[in-house]
Write a protein that holds these residues in place. Structure first.
Motif, mmCIF file in Angstrom:
data_model
loop_
_atom_site.group_PDB
_atom_site.id
_atom_site.type_symbol
_atom_site.label_atom_id
_atom_site.label_comp_id
_atom_site.label_asym_id
_atom_site.label_seq_id
_atom_site.Cartn_x
_atom_site.Cartn_y
_atom_site.Cartn_z
ATOM 1 N N UNK A 1 7.417 -3.054 4.238
ATOM 2 C CA UNK A 1 5.983 -3.094 3.959
ATOM 3 C C UNK A 1 5.226 -1.913 4.549
ATOM 4 N N UNK A 2 5.931 -0.954 5.127
ATOM 5 C CA UNK A 2 5.301 0.265 5.608
ATOM 6 C C UNK A 2 4.574 0.124 6.924
ATOM 7 N N UNK A 3 4.951 -0.860 7.731
ATOM 8 C CA UNK A 3 4.321 -1.050 9.028
ATOM 9 C C UNK A 3 5.186 -0.442 10.115
ATOM 10 N N UNK A 4 4.551 0.067 11.155
ATOM 11 C CA UNK A 4 5.252 0.740 12.240
ATOM 12 C C UNK A 4 4.904 0.061 13.561
ATOM 13 N N UNK A 5 5.935 -0.257 14.354
ATOM 14 C CA UNK A 5 5.693 -0.935 15.628
ATOM 15 C C UNK A 5 4.921 -0.059 16.612
ATOM 16 N N UNK A 6 5.003 1.240 16.445
ATOM 17 C CA UNK A 6 4.298 2.148 17.353
ATOM 18 C C UNK A 6 2.793 2.171 17.094
ATOM 19 N N UNK A 7 2.347 1.587 15.988
ATOM 20 C CA UNK A 7 0.927 1.585 15.652
ATOM 21 C C UNK A 7 0.164 0.397 16.231
ATOM 22 N N UNK A 8 0.821 -0.445 17.012
ATOM 23 C CA UNK A 8 0.163 -1.654 17.510
ATOM 24 C C UNK A 8 -1.077 -1.328 18.332
ATOM 25 N N UNK B 1 -1.811 8.852 -3.927
ATOM 26 C CA UNK B 1 -2.386 9.575 -2.788
ATOM 27 C C UNK B 1 -3.900 9.675 -2.863
ATOM 28 N N UNK B 2 -4.456 9.578 -4.058
ATOM 29 C CA UNK B 2 -5.902 9.706 -4.199
ATOM 30 C C UNK B 2 -6.668 8.510 -3.629
ATOM 31 N N UNK B 3 -6.022 7.358 -3.481
ATOM 32 C CA UNK B 3 -6.715 6.178 -2.943
ATOM 33 C C UNK B 3 -6.069 5.626 -1.671
ATOM 34 N N UNK B 4 -4.952 6.194 -1.244
ATOM 35 C CA UNK B 4 -4.245 5.659 -0.067
ATOM 36 C C UNK B 4 -5.111 5.760 1.194
ATOM 37 N N UNK B 5 -6.016 6.721 1.239
ATOM 38 C CA UNK B 5 -6.865 6.893 2.422
ATOM 39 C C UNK B 5 -7.829 5.727 2.628
ATOM 40 N N UNK B 6 -8.079 4.942 1.577
ATOM 41 C CA UNK B 6 -8.989 3.809 1.699
ATOM 42 C C UNK B 6 -8.468 2.740 2.656
ATOM 43 N N UNK C 1 0.807 -1.216 0.000
ATOM 44 C CA UNK C 1 0.000 0.000 0.000
ATOM 45 C C UNK C 1 0.844 1.270 0.000
ATOM 46 N N UNK C 2 2.125 1.162 0.252
ATOM 47 C CA UNK C 2 2.990 2.349 0.212
ATOM 48 C C UNK C 2 3.107 2.925 -1.184
ATOM 49 N N UNK C 3 2.918 2.118 -2.208
ATOM 50 C CA UNK C 3 3.092 2.583 -3.583
ATOM 51 C C UNK C 3 1.780 3.017 -4.236
ATOM 52 N N UNK C 4 0.699 3.026 -3.489
ATOM 53 C CA UNK C 4 -0.581 3.479 -4.033
ATOM 54 C C UNK C 4 -0.568 4.997 -4.211
#
Length: 127
Positions: free
Chosen positions: A88-95, A38-43, A33-36
């Motif tokens: 893959x654009x994941x962040x450990x702080x978002x758990x 900006x117009x659809x990344x919010x989905x 999803x990092x390469x989507x």
């Protein structure tokens, strides 16, 4: 929730297909999803699968300290779990955000389903 809101199972199925398709695409399981654009990344923020995928990835990969790299130099060499999460654009702080958002999805969708059953039960018995 969908089966409680719609009158017929056929209509619930028709509504579920695009919702599930968009949710699964935005989860990051099949597509980065990092390469989507900006117009659809919010989905991705509307997809419960995105939050569960990120939470599971963080729980699994944050404890991996070493990954042996393959001999094939055409593949990227990710040496530890943090590099996999970054790739893959994941962040450990978002758990915790992911877990709380999943709980909000759970409560909201069940409440909407309850309202659907309640609305239908006023017309006729639904059991």
């Amino acid at each position: 929730m969908l089966s409680a809101v719609f009158e017929s199972p056929a209509m619930a199925t028709v509504a579920a297909v695009p919702i599930d398709l968009i949710s699964l695409i935005m989860a990051g399981i099949f597509y980065n999803v990092r390469v989507l654009p900006a117009s659809v990344i919010w989905l991705k923020y509307l997809s419960q699968f995105y939050y569960s995928n990120e939470a599971l990835a963080v729980v699994h990969w944050q404890k991996v300290d070493y990954i042996r790299c393959p001999n094939n130099t055409n593949l990227p060499c990710l040496e530890n779990g943090q590099q996999v999460l970054d790739e893959y654009g994941f962040n450990t702080e978002n758990l915790w955000r992911d877990l709380i958002t999943l709980a909000v999805f759970y409560i909201t969708l069940h409440f909407v389903g309850f309202l659907g059953v309640w609305r239908r039960s006023k017309k006729r018995a639904v059991y």
